[in-house]
Design an enzyme around this catalytic site. Structure first.
Site, PDB file in Angstrom:
ATOM      1  N   ARG A 111      25.786  23.507 -28.047  1.00  0.00           N
ATOM      2  CA  ARG A 111      26.464  22.486 -28.805  1.00  0.00           C
ATOM      3  C   ARG A 111      26.042  21.112 -28.100  1.00  0.00           C
ATOM      4  NH1 ARG A 111      30.100  26.770 -28.473  1.00  0.00           N
ATOM      5  NH2 ARG A 111      30.578  27.680 -30.300  1.00  0.00           N
ATOM      6  N   LYS A 133      17.782   9.724 -33.563  1.00  0.00           N
ATOM      7  CA  LYS A 133      17.650  10.475 -34.745  1.00  0.00           C
ATOM      8  C   LYS A 133      16.431  11.566 -34.517  1.00  0.00           C
ATOM      9  CE  LYS A 133      17.308   8.467 -38.806  1.00  0.00           C
ATOM     10  NZ  LYS A 133      17.005   7.416 -39.985  1.00  0.00           N
ATOM     11  N   GLU A 175       4.412   0.375 -36.032  1.00  0.00           N
ATOM     12  CA  GLU A 175       5.688   0.363 -35.893  1.00  0.00           C
ATOM     13  C   GLU A 175       5.800  -1.350 -35.197  1.00  0.00           C
ATOM     14  OE1 GLU A 175       7.919   1.826 -37.398  1.00  0.00           O
ATOM     15  OE2 GLU A 175       6.921   3.663 -37.918  1.00  0.00           O
ATOM     16  N   LYS A 217      14.546  -2.351 -31.654  1.00  0.00           N
ATOM     17  CA  LYS A 217      15.167  -1.216 -32.225  1.00  0.00           C
ATOM     18  C   LYS A 217      16.371  -0.831 -31.937  1.00  0.00           C
ATOM     19  CE  LYS A 217      14.627   3.509 -34.024  1.00  0.00           C
ATOM     20  NZ  LYS A 217      13.604   4.592 -34.520  1.00  0.00           N
ATOM     21  N   GLU A 227      23.813   4.278 -40.029  1.00  0.00           N
ATOM     22  CA  GLU A 227      23.350   3.739 -41.417  1.00  0.00           C
ATOM     23  C   GLU A 227      24.551   3.497 -42.359  1.00  0.00           C
ATOM     24  OE1 GLU A 227      20.041   5.622 -42.899  1.00  0.00           O
ATOM     25  OE2 GLU A 227      18.625   5.598 -41.271  1.00  0.00           O
ATOM     26  N   ARG A 232      20.461  -0.830 -40.294  1.00  0.00           N
ATOM     27  CA  ARG A 232      19.477   0.192 -39.603  1.00  0.00           C
ATOM     28  C   ARG A 232      18.448   0.631 -40.772  1.00  0.00           C
ATOM     29  NH1 ARG A 232      20.468   5.437 -35.414  1.00  0.00           N
ATOM     30  NH2 ARG A 232      18.085   5.764 -35.420  1.00  0.00           N
ATOM     31  N   ASN A 236      13.074   1.037 -42.017  1.00  0.00           N
ATOM     32  CA  ASN A 236      12.411   1.706 -42.820  1.00  0.00           C
ATOM     33  C   ASN A 236      11.407   0.980 -43.765  1.00  0.00           C
ATOM     34  OD1 ASN A 236      13.401   4.375 -42.030  1.00  0.00           O
ATOM     35  ND2 ASN A 236      15.020   3.920 -43.193  1.00  0.00           N
ATOM     36  N   HIS A 239       8.276   2.366 -45.339  1.00  0.00           N
ATOM     37  CA  HIS A 239       8.479   3.669 -45.209  1.00  0.00           C
ATOM     38  C   HIS A 239       8.595   4.869 -46.466  1.00  0.00           C
ATOM     39  CE1 HIS A 239       8.632   2.823 -41.069  1.00  0.00           C
ATOM     40  NE2 HIS A 239       8.777   4.001 -40.424  1.00  0.00           N
ATOM     41  N   HIS A 243       6.398   7.720 -46.650  1.00  0.00           N
ATOM     42  CA  HIS A 243       6.541   9.114 -46.798  1.00  0.00           C
ATOM     43  C   HIS A 243       6.001   9.899 -47.990  1.00  0.00           C
ATOM     44  CE1 HIS A 243      10.211   8.171 -44.110  1.00  0.00           C
ATOM     45  NE2 HIS A 243       9.059   8.687 -43.654  1.00  0.00           N
ATOM     46  N   HIS A 256       1.325   9.097 -39.233  1.00  0.00           N
ATOM     47  CA  HIS A 256       2.693   8.609 -39.751  1.00  0.00           C
ATOM     48  C   HIS A 256       2.379   7.187 -39.477  1.00  0.00           C
ATOM     49  CE1 HIS A 256       6.806   7.434 -40.392  1.00  0.00           C
ATOM     50  NE2 HIS A 256       6.790   6.766 -39.460  1.00  0.00           N
TER      51      HIS A 256
END
Length: 366
Positions: A111, A133, A175, A217, A227, A232, A236, A239, A243, A256
């Site tokens: 956990r 993330k 980035e 960042k 978010e 935040r 993106n 992005h 994607h 990426h």
């Protein structure tokens, strides 16, 4: 969070002191991929053992498919057999795959164990290792299954970058440039001035680019961790298009950062076409993107040969869509981004894609 980000060479020589300062035991699962293990294993393990760490070493294949339930299940088994319990922590040494997978393992095992990120690619140093993330992939989409699990430390040593292929340097630079576009016009101007020196990994330029990117960042994440305010989401930028490109390439044939570079060109065009970004700012941004170098034939095979309609269709699998609507981050000016709350008509998205295609073909968006 900035106090947990350490940039320096050789940063791991201070690991024991930093671990103790942050309340971490010197009992660490060290996760590599096959490439980082081959390149850095002796350096990392030797440095930690000299400082009295008790270590369990694990590794995964160096590919995106390692971010899977099957990889996680195998790693859990190795940790259970070795007696790893909640008094341990996990050190992820590698690029985005290792960082995401290691963070996922740490967030879920017992956990939750503390995770320390030691990124070895420019993309990871400036993006994926920061912000908490962590995720694995599903056959139907990338990064769909995961957690918010903040690293206790991010140990960044720019000297690791000397082993990177040029393709990976430019992928990570996407980035870096993004942070200038969305949050810091002064940084963006600095990047324009020193682009060649940064991509050549010259010091002090590369360390400064990494440091400023990481801190931008971290600041954004600290203000909007989950978010909830839209801040935040500005990370993106480009992005949503990226994607879609990654899905078109089956998450294998385009990096990426390469997809983000193309995606930012689309987003610059969309920002201008919708009346937010002045034309001269769009053209300046596109001129900077034109300095990126792609592998021979990649732009043609992974972007130009696909129809705008095909890209749009694949963008709808993006986890960042909400209620079946695409969410776009746009620019008002260099250094100021925002999340557009209104729905964008498909024809405007298609127009932006076509403008970006024209830019990559002729050097002019329209």
């Amino acid at each position: 969070m900035n106090s947990s980000i350490i940039v320096g060479t050789p940063v791991l020589s201070e690991a024991a002191e930093l671990y103790r300062k942050h309340g971490l035991a010197l009992k660490t699962v060290v996760l590599f991929d096959e490439n980082t293990r081959r390149l850095f294993r002796d350096r990392v393990i030797g440095t930690l053992e000299e400082q009295g760490f008790r270590l369990l070493e694990l590794s995964v294949p160096a590919r995106e498919t390692s971010k899977s339930f099957s990889s996680a299940y195998r790693l859990y088994g190795g940790m259970i057999e070795a007696g790893v319990d909640r008094s341990w922590n996990l050190l992820a040494v590698g690029g985005g795959v290792v960082g995401d997978l290691g963070g996922f393992i740490a967030a879920s095992y017992y956990r939750g164990l503390p995770v320390v990120q030691c990124p070895t690619t420019l993309l990871a140093m400036t993006d994926s290792a920061i912000g908490g993330k962590v995720a694995i992939n599903h056959p139907l989409g990338k990064n769909l299954i995961g957690f918010f699990h903040m690293p206790e430390l991010v140990l960044i040593d720019p000297s690791f970058l000397t082993t990177l292929p040029r393709r990976e340097v430019f992928g990570g630079m996407a980035e870096v440039i993004k942070y200038g576009f969305i949050a810091d016009s002064v940084f963006l101007e600095w990047l324009e001035k020193h682009f060649d020196r940064i991509t050549a990994l010259e010091e002090p330029f590369i360390s400064e680019a990494v440091r400023r990117s990481a801190f931008i960042k971290a600041d954004v994440v600290e203000k909007d961790f989950r978010e909830t305010t839209g801040l935040r989401a500005t990370l993106n930028f480009g992005h949503t298009f990226a994607h879609g490109l990654e899905k078109l390439a089956e998450y294998r044939h385009i990096r990426h950062g390469e997809a983000v570079t193309i995606g930012m060109a689309c987003a610059l065009c969309l920002s201008h076409n919708l009346g937010y970004l002045p034309g001269d700012a769009m053209r300046s941004g596109l001129e900077l993107i034109s300095r990126f170098r792609f592998p021979r034939g990649l732009l043609e095979r992974r972007f130009l040969m696909h129809s705008a309609e095909a890209l749009l269709e694949n963008m709808f699998s993006d986890k960042k869509k909400l209620d079946s609507k695409l969410r776009f981050v746009l620019l008002k000016k260099p250094g100021e981004a925002f999340l557009l709350e209104e729905n964008v008509e498909d024809r405007e998205v298609l127009r932006a894609i076509e403008d970006a295609r024209r830019f990559f073909t002729t050097g002019r968006p329209q």
